[in-house]
Design an enzyme around this catalytic site. Structure first.
Site, PDB file in Angstrom:
ATOM      1  N   HIS A  21       0.787  -1.314   0.021  1.00  0.00           N
ATOM      2  CA  HIS A  21       0.135   0.131   0.036  1.00  0.00           C
ATOM      3  C   HIS A  21       1.096   1.135   0.265  1.00  0.00           C
ATOM      4  O   HIS A  21       1.732   1.310   0.739  1.00  0.00           O
ATOM      5  CB  HIS A  21      -0.872   0.066   1.212  1.00  0.00           C
ATOM      6  CG  HIS A  21      -1.710  -1.307   1.360  1.00  0.00           C
ATOM      7  ND1 HIS A  21      -3.072  -1.106   1.056  1.00  0.00           N
ATOM      8  CD2 HIS A  21      -1.662  -2.333   1.725  1.00  0.00           C
ATOM      9  CE1 HIS A  21      -3.609  -2.160   1.320  1.00  0.00           C
ATOM     10  NE2 HIS A  21      -2.607  -3.039   1.632  1.00  0.00           N
ATOM     11  N   GLU A 206      -8.383 -11.311   6.928  1.00  0.00           N
ATOM     12  CA  GLU A 206      -7.003 -10.896   7.628  1.00  0.00           C
ATOM     13  C   GLU A 206      -7.318 -10.976   9.021  1.00  0.00           C
ATOM     14  O   GLU A 206      -6.992 -11.878   9.567  1.00  0.00           O
ATOM     15  CB  GLU A 206      -6.858  -9.411   7.130  1.00  0.00           C
ATOM     16  CG  GLU A 206      -5.403  -8.886   7.664  1.00  0.00           C
ATOM     17  CD  GLU A 206      -5.189  -7.451   7.360  1.00  0.00           C
ATOM     18  OE1 GLU A 206      -5.922  -6.752   6.572  1.00  0.00           O
ATOM     19  OE2 GLU A 206      -3.879  -7.061   7.592  1.00  0.00           O
ATOM     20  N   ASP A 285       3.045  -3.148   4.121  1.00  0.00           N
ATOM     21  CA  ASP A 285       3.445  -1.806   4.532  1.00  0.00           C
ATOM     22  C   ASP A 285       4.766  -1.766   5.177  1.00  0.00           C
ATOM     23  O   ASP A 285       4.963  -1.796   6.473  1.00  0.00           O
ATOM     24  CB  ASP A 285       2.383  -1.405   5.676  1.00  0.00           C
ATOM     25  CG  ASP A 285       0.884  -1.484   5.175  1.00  0.00           C
ATOM     26  OD1 ASP A 285       0.698  -0.497   4.492  1.00  0.00           O
ATOM     27  OD2 ASP A 285       0.302  -2.497   5.414  1.00  0.00           O
TER      28      ASP A 285
HETATM   29  N1  ADE Z   1      -4.187  -0.760   4.330  1.00  0.00           N
HETATM   30  C1  ADE Z   1      -2.842  -0.828   4.488  1.00  0.00           C
HETATM   31  N2  ADE Z   1      -2.392  -2.227   4.924  1.00  0.00           N
HETATM   32  C2  ADE Z   1      -3.531  -2.858   5.218  1.00  0.00           C
HETATM   33  C3  ADE Z   1      -3.804  -3.879   5.774  1.00  0.00           C
HETATM   34  N3  ADE Z   1      -2.925  -4.751   6.163  1.00  0.00           N
HETATM   35  N4  ADE Z   1      -5.198  -4.354   5.943  1.00  0.00           N
HETATM   36  C4  ADE Z   1      -5.981  -3.496   5.340  1.00  0.00           C
HETATM   37  N5  ADE Z   1      -5.774  -2.351   5.040  1.00  0.00           N
HETATM   38  C5  ADE Z   1      -4.611  -1.992   4.895  1.00  0.00           C
HETATM   39 ZN    ZN Z   2      -2.717  -4.865   2.520  1.00  0.00          ZN
END
Ligand code: ADE
Ligand code: ZN
Length: 345
Positions: A21, A206, A285
């Site tokens: 992201h 997730e 990230d």
């Molecule tokens: N935005 C950035 N990283 C994310 C993640 N791991 N899950 C959901 N949204 C995100």
């Molecule tokens: Zn993500």
């Protein structure tokens, strides 16, 4: 334990990253510089402070805590050149890691919340996409991300507003806080995106339930699942992903840190991989987790991945990419050479 030769292989091998992201990946030193330039007051003022602050939030609040960090640090971007700088910093790093193809999620809605016009963000990203290829040889493909916490109507109008940018955007995704924001909420957005010819993916399972993965697959018609951790605990879902050859674009360290997975050793990636589900590994990230290369080394060591499993996972990044499969011959010949002990050591 990996040998030095294997670690060097993971550093040098050509890579395709499927899940990262922009907003969550702005290097922290750059975020601090942009905050100063744009007179944005942050709650943290040094890289060390960001590290401590974010670790505490993520440990205490999981994914929701991470999203506080993501939204806060992204608030330093105000102008076209700031958005360009964020992507170019990633592209430079790609070059250093031999990432030759990268699918970047861009969450314009996080910027819209702060009143930034869509043209400012997209033109910055468009310019970076061109420069990344020219300066660093990296193919960047954008996936527009829905902030799933926003209303269905807002997300739908965001999807419609992507029409002028279809030359630079290849896919639609959905991310941000999963709990309380099921995929099905954005059914209309996905119908519209399909109609626009976009590749469809969604963050699901997730820290949300397996039902959310089923909805993404069966109701939204996604072609990929981002994360998908919960699938590993449901044999019927494993069967479906295998049978339909659907990639789970996984990011283990982010899951371990946010509590979405119990540990590296018990990360769901292993069960999915060894049941025949296609998986790839990405950084998600990186300032909060690791670079893609370090993530690969860490995961391989902690999960006890074999050399063939590592190569398969990295190859999947190309094979299941939106438009990077033309790079497979380059990848395969690199691997062949490496196996011979050739000059790409
Ligand atoms: N935005 C950035 N990283 C994310 C993640 N791991 N899950 C959901 N949204 C995100
Ligand atoms: Zn993500």
């Amino acid at each position: 334990m990996l040998t030095e030769r294997q670690k060097n292989m993971l550093r040098a091998i050509p890579k395709a990253e499927n899940h990262i992201h922009i907003e969550g990946s702005i290097p922290w030193d750059l975020a601090l510089k942009l905050a100063e330039k744009n007179h944005v007051e942050l709650p943290v003022h040094t890289v060390d402070e960001i590290a401590k602050w974010s670790r505490k939030l993520i440990t205490e609040k999981g994914l929701d805590g991470f999203m506080i960090c993501d939204r806060t640090l992204n608030s330093v971007c105000l102008h076209e050149e700031d958005y360009e700088a964020a992507v170019l910093a990633l592209a430079k790093d790609d070059h250093d890691q031999n990432i030759i193809y990268q699918e970047l999620h861009l969450d314009y809605p996080l910027n819209e919340e702060r009143g930034i016009p869509i043209e400012v963000v997209m033109e910055g990203y468009r310019s970076a996409q061109k420069k990344a290829k020219k300066l660093y040889g990296v193919e960047i493909v954008y996936i527009a991300g829905l902030d799933r916490t926003l209303s269905s109507e807002r997300c739908f109008s965001f999807v419609k507003s992507l029409r002028p940018y279809l030359d630079m955007i290849a896919g639609l995704g959905m991310d941000c806080e999963e709990n309380g924001h099921p995929c099905i909420k954005h059914l209309e957005s996905y119908k519209e995106a399909k109609d626009m010819g976009l590749f469809l993916t969604a963050h699901a399972g997730e820290d949300g339930k397996a039902d959310n993965i089923w909805d993404a697959l069966l109701k939204l018609g996604v072609q990929r699942i981002d994360h998908g951790c919960q699938a590993a605990y449901h044999p019927d879902l494993i069967e479906y992903l295998k049978e339909h050859d659907i990639l789970c674009a996984m990011c283990p360290s982010g899951n371990v840190y946010s509590g979405a997975a119990p540990s590296f050793e018990e990360h769901p990636l292993l069960a999915l991989l060894r049941s025949g589900v296609p998986v790839s590994i990405s950084s998600d990230d990186p300032p909060y987790t690791y670079s893609m290369t370090d993530e690969l080394i860490l995961d391989a060591e902690k999960m006890g991945l074999s050399e063939d499993e590592m190569i398969k996972i990295i190859r999947n990044g190309f094979e299941y990419s939106i438009s990077g499969s033309h790079l497979l011959p380059q990848f395969d010949s690199w691997v062949k050479e490496w196996k011979k002990g050739g000059q790409n050591e």
